[in-house]
Design a protein around this motif. Structure first.
Motif, PDB file in Angstrom:
ATOM      1  N   THR A   1      29.920  48.293 -27.471  1.00 35.02           N
ATOM      2  CA  THR A   1      31.215  48.076 -28.108  1.00 35.02           C
ATOM      3  C   THR A   1      30.987  47.523 -29.516  1.00 35.02           C
ATOM      4  O   THR A   1      29.863  47.195 -29.905  1.00 35.02           O
ATOM      5  CB  THR A   1      32.043  47.065 -27.312  1.00 35.02           C
ATOM      6  N   THR A   2      32.068  47.389 -30.280  1.00 34.72           N
ATOM      7  CA  THR A   2      31.954  46.766 -31.599  1.00 34.72           C
ATOM      8  C   THR A   2      31.465  45.332 -31.470  1.00 34.72           C
ATOM      9  O   THR A   2      30.606  44.879 -32.229  1.00 34.72           O
ATOM     10  CB  THR A   2      33.312  46.804 -32.323  1.00 34.72           C
ATOM     11  N   ALA A   3      31.984  44.607 -30.463  1.00 38.94           N
ATOM     12  CA  ALA A   3      31.526  43.232 -30.232  1.00 38.94           C
ATOM     13  C   ALA A   3      30.052  43.215 -29.858  1.00 38.94           C
ATOM     14  O   ALA A   3      29.312  42.300 -30.251  1.00 38.94           O
ATOM     15  CB  ALA A   3      32.359  42.578 -29.133  1.00 38.94           C
TER      16      ALA A   3
ATOM     17  N   GLU B   1      30.048  43.369 -24.277  1.00 33.55           N
ATOM     18  CA  GLU B   1      29.047  44.042 -25.100  1.00 33.55           C
ATOM     19  C   GLU B   1      28.979  45.538 -24.814  1.00 33.55           C
ATOM     20  O   GLU B   1      28.694  46.332 -25.712  1.00 33.55           O
ATOM     21  CB  GLU B   1      27.670  43.426 -24.832  1.00 33.55           C
TER      22      GLU B   1
ATOM     23  N   LYS C   1      27.771  45.340 -30.876  1.00 33.56           N
ATOM     24  CA  LYS C   1      26.972  45.621 -32.072  1.00 33.56           C
ATOM     25  C   LYS C   1      26.944  44.432 -33.031  1.00 33.56           C
ATOM     26  O   LYS C   1      25.939  44.182 -33.697  1.00 33.56           O
ATOM     27  CB  LYS C   1      27.521  46.853 -32.788  1.00 33.56           C
ATOM     28  N   LEU C   2      28.064  43.706 -33.129  1.00 32.19           N
ATOM     29  CA  LEU C   2      28.175  42.656 -34.140  1.00 32.19           C
ATOM     30  C   LEU C   2      27.830  41.259 -33.621  1.00 32.19           C
ATOM     31  O   LEU C   2      27.433  40.392 -34.406  1.00 32.19           O
ATOM     32  CB  LEU C   2      29.591  42.637 -34.722  1.00 32.19           C
ATOM     33  N   VAL C   3      28.013  41.023 -32.323  1.00 34.44           N
ATOM     34  CA  VAL C   3      27.795  39.685 -31.766  1.00 34.44           C
ATOM     35  C   VAL C   3      26.732  39.700 -30.666  1.00 34.44           C
ATOM     36  O   VAL C   3      25.799  38.904 -30.679  1.00 34.44           O
ATOM     37  CB  VAL C   3      29.120  39.093 -31.214  1.00 34.44           C
TER      38      VAL C   3
ATOM     39  N   GLU D   1      28.828  36.439 -26.949  1.00 38.08           N
ATOM     40  CA  GLU D   1      30.090  36.659 -26.246  1.00 38.08           C
ATOM     41  C   GLU D   1      30.132  35.862 -24.947  1.00 38.08           C
ATOM     42  O   GLU D   1      31.179  35.325 -24.567  1.00 38.08           O
ATOM     43  CB  GLU D   1      30.289  38.144 -25.965  1.00 38.08           C
TER      44      GLU D   1
END
Length: 288
Positions: A235-237, A225, A239-241, A246
């Motif tokens: 990170t992009t992960a 994250e 922001k999105l997940v 994760e």
């Protein structure tokens, strides 16, 4: 294991870095050592920049600056147009400023500023790190894992430590609120294990192995994250997940890598990650 490492005093024998942080010759002041009234010159990293207006309509820059010893608010009252491009978030900047006190906290009044050129700075001056030796913290956590009695859980935790060793030594635990520095996740998890072991000596009905596993696993998604540079960013992960999602994926990957890992145990550990924020209002997928 070193004395006390697996017990309640597990931080007692972990080396701490010197209280006075070292710095490169060009760094100048350290944010964590500023005193009100000083005029200082030195290097800072830009965390946040906002263009605002005074009540009279005059533009100014409201800034959050950092180095590896901390963060500080700053105001550029007189050079908003000139310095807006200088204080790009993520930039490394040399400033001259006056240290002021406002509402009980220190802040900087910017007088001069320019972007630093390659070769003028040491990146290590801007990356915050744990006060504790990360290799020794990792060894202490491995010792905690060695004390887990359930063979399946112990094997899983050994895999999590080994598979993500580099991430354990570097990952922060948060962007701002707590342990927002390199090695912060490791320090946070070790501290939680210390508290859990203390609770288990009093509340003997607790499942010690599941509790320790929850302490170690609950935030492993922070490794995906968060990204550590001159400041901690998402990170992009992230922001999105997010770290709960994760973390569940990382746990499932490790459980599947262990032939015959019990589904009921996997379910309990997934619940520890899914519920650890305590309430759905604060992001938990399920209530504990």
């Amino acid at each position: 294991c070193p004395a006390n490492t697996c017990g309640i005093g597990m931080f007692d024998e972990i080396a701490k870095r010197p209280a006075q942080a070292m710095r490169s010759p060009g760094k100048g002041f350290l944010i964590g050592h500023l005193t009100a009234g000083d005029t200082v010159m030195g290097q800072v990293a830009v965390v946040r920049r906002e263009l605002r207006e005074t009540r009279a309509g005059k533009p100014y820059l409201s800034l959050l600056l950092s180095d590896r010893t901390g963060q500080i608010d700053a105001k550029d009252w007189d050079h908003a147009a000139e310095h807006e491009g200088v204080f790009e978030p993520g930039a490394l900047v040399k400033i001259k400023a006056v240290v002021e006190e406002f509402n009980g906290a220190l802040q900087l009044k910017i007088e001069k500023a320019r972007v630093l050129k390659d070769g003028e700075y040491d990146l290590g001056d801007f990356i915050a790190v744990s006060d504790y030796d990360v290799d020794q913290m990792y060894a202490a956590l491995a010792c905690v894992v060695a004390g887990v009695q359930d063979a399946w859980i112990r094997r899983l935790l050994e895999m999590v430590l080994e598979r993500y060793r580099d991430e354990w030594l570097r990952a922060p635990a948060a962007m701002r609120i707590h342990h927002a520095f390199a090695g912060g996740l490791l320090e946070h998890v070790l501290s939680m294990c210390r508290a859990a072991l203390a609770l288990c000596t009093h509340y003997t009905r607790l499942d010690r192995d599941v509790l320790i596993a929850g302490c170690i696993l609950h935030d492993i998604g922070k490794m995906r994250e968060l990204e550590l540079g001159v400041s901690v960013t998402a990170t992009t992960a992230g922001k999105l997940v997010g770290h709960i999602g994760e973390g569940l994926i990382m746990l499932e990957d490790c459980c599947r890598a262990i032939d015959g890992f019990p589904e009921q145990t996997s379910l309990l550990l997934r619940h520890m990650i899914a519920s650890h924020h305590g309430s759905m209002e604060y992001g938990a997928l399920k209530l504990p």
